[in-house]
Design a protein around this motif. Structure first.
Motif, PDB file in Angstrom:
ATOM      1  N   GLY A   8       0.817  -1.205   0.000  1.00 18.74           N
ATOM      2  CA  GLY A   8       0.000   0.000   0.000  1.00 18.74           C
ATOM      3  C   GLY A   8       0.855   1.261   0.000  1.00 18.74           C
ATOM      4  N   GLY A   9       0.199   2.405  -0.159  1.00 18.46           N
ATOM      5  CA  GLY A   9       0.922   3.666  -0.154  1.00 18.46           C
ATOM      6  C   GLY A   9       0.097   4.793  -0.719  1.00 18.46           C
ATOM      7  N   LEU A  10       0.790   5.888  -1.000  1.00 20.66           N
ATOM      8  CA  LEU A  10       0.162   7.084  -1.561  1.00 20.66           C
ATOM      9  C   LEU A  10       0.503   7.171  -3.043  1.00 20.66           C
ATOM     10  CD1 LEU A  10      -1.271   9.856  -1.290  1.00 20.66           C
ATOM     11  CD2 LEU A  10       0.976  10.798  -0.648  1.00 20.66           C
ATOM     12  N   VAL A  11      -0.505   7.368  -3.873  1.00 20.52           N
ATOM     13  CA  VAL A  11      -0.295   7.447  -5.320  1.00 20.52           C
ATOM     14  C   VAL A  11      -1.241   8.488  -5.897  1.00 20.52           C
ATOM     15  CG1 VAL A  11      -1.951   5.592  -5.805  1.00 20.52           C
ATOM     16  CG2 VAL A  11      -0.086   6.036  -7.416  1.00 20.52           C
ATOM     17  N   GLN A  12      -0.841   9.091  -6.980  1.00 20.93           N
ATOM     18  CA  GLN A  12      -1.717  10.051  -7.647  1.00 20.93           C
ATOM     19  C   GLN A  12      -2.764   9.330  -8.484  1.00 20.93           C
ATOM     20  OE1 GLN A  12       0.877  12.710  -9.854  1.00 20.93           O
ATOM     21  NE2 GLN A  12       0.885  14.174  -8.170  1.00 20.93           N
ATOM     22  N   PHE A  36     -10.704  -7.229   0.042  1.00 23.89           N
ATOM     23  CA  PHE A  36     -11.784  -6.346   0.427  1.00 23.89           C
ATOM     24  C   PHE A  36     -11.182  -4.993   0.790  1.00 23.89           C
ATOM     25  CE2 PHE A  36     -15.400  -9.284   0.887  1.00 23.89           C
ATOM     26  CZ  PHE A  36     -14.748 -10.489   0.776  1.00 23.89           C
ATOM     27  N   ARG A  37     -12.022  -3.971   0.899  1.00 30.76           N
ATOM     28  CA  ARG A  37     -11.521  -2.661   1.310  1.00 30.76           C
ATOM     29  C   ARG A  37     -12.549  -1.966   2.180  1.00 30.76           C
ATOM     30  NH1 ARG A  37     -11.593   0.392  -4.624  1.00 30.76           N
ATOM     31  NH2 ARG A  37     -13.877   0.608  -4.796  1.00 30.76           N
ATOM     32  N   ALA A  91      -8.724   3.573   0.643  1.00 26.50           N
ATOM     33  CA  ALA A  91      -9.292   2.701   1.681  1.00 26.50           C
ATOM     34  C   ALA A  91      -8.168   1.876   2.301  1.00 26.50           C
ATOM     35  CB  ALA A  91     -10.337   1.763   1.085  1.00 26.50           C
ATOM     36  N   VAL A  92      -8.511   1.193   3.368  1.00 28.22           N
ATOM     37  CA  VAL A  92      -7.641   0.128   3.877  1.00 28.22           C
ATOM     38  C   VAL A  92      -8.036  -1.149   3.145  1.00 28.22           C
ATOM     39  CG1 VAL A  92      -6.927  -1.228   5.869  1.00 28.22           C
ATOM     40  CG2 VAL A  92      -7.408   1.230   6.123  1.00 28.22           C
ATOM     41  N   TYR A  93      -7.048  -1.809   2.575  1.00 28.76           N
ATOM     42  CA  TYR A  93      -7.288  -3.027   1.802  1.00 28.76           C
ATOM     43  C   TYR A  93      -6.889  -4.245   2.633  1.00 28.76           C
ATOM     44  CZ  TYR A  93      -8.372  -0.464  -2.424  1.00 28.76           C
ATOM     45  OH  TYR A  93      -8.973   0.346  -3.356  1.00 28.76           O
ATOM     46  N   THR A 121      -3.737  -2.911   4.662  1.00 28.41           N
ATOM     47  CA  THR A 121      -2.719  -1.981   4.190  1.00 28.41           C
ATOM     48  C   THR A 121      -3.427  -0.772   3.589  1.00 28.41           C
ATOM     49  OG1 THR A 121      -0.716  -1.753   2.827  1.00 28.41           O
ATOM     50  CG2 THR A 121      -2.496  -3.089   1.902  1.00 28.41           C
ATOM     51  N   GLN A 122      -2.941   0.416   3.913  1.00 27.07           N
ATOM     52  CA  GLN A 122      -3.597   1.656   3.497  1.00 27.07           C
ATOM     53  C   GLN A 122      -3.228   1.999   2.058  1.00 27.07           C
ATOM     54  OE1 GLN A 122      -5.761   3.893   5.297  1.00 27.07           O
ATOM     55  NE2 GLN A 122      -5.984   4.788   3.249  1.00 27.07           N
TER      56      GLN A 122
END
Length: 127
Positions: A8-12, A36-37, A91-93, A121-122
């Protein structure tokens, strides 16, 4: 069964991420697996699922054509490739393992069919 998600992470918006879920145990190939999320203030929702052999998959309409679920039974790992990400995918996945009973691919789209869950994972998609 222990499940550990990563990736997970931050993405555009428009970007891609690949989530991984590593499972413990020697019988991973016998499990159906799902992703799921859960977004803040919302219920956990189905994203994708894959049967034991990997040849049978199902997706939520909201991710169809953008996300791909796959598995490597030799590595006890299930993946979620997420392309063309949108802010609403934030979301959290969670990955989950369905280890008991035999269900159709449609039946394993609900949370109650799953016996084990990872910690999540966020994923955050910025606009």
């Amino acid at each position: 069964v222990q499940l550990v998600e990563s990736g997970g992470g931050l993405v555009q918006a428009g970007g891609s991420l690949r989530l991984s879920c590593a499972a413990s145990g020697r019988t991973f190939s016998r499990y159906a697996m799902g992703w799921f999320r859960q977004a803040p203030g919302k219920e956990r929702e189905f994203v994708a699922a894959i049967k034991r052999s990997g040849s049978n998959t199902v997706y939520a309409d909201s991710v169809k054509g953008r996300f791909t679920i796959s598995r490597d039974n030799a590595k006890n790992t299930v993946y979620l490739q997420m392309n063309n990400l949108k802010p609403e995918d934030t979301a959290v996945y969670y990955c989950a393992a369905q280890t008991s009973g035999t269900y159709t691919i449609v039946e394993i789209t609900t949370t109650r069919r799953y016996d084990y869950w990872g910690q999540g994972t966020q994923v955050t998609v910025s606009s």
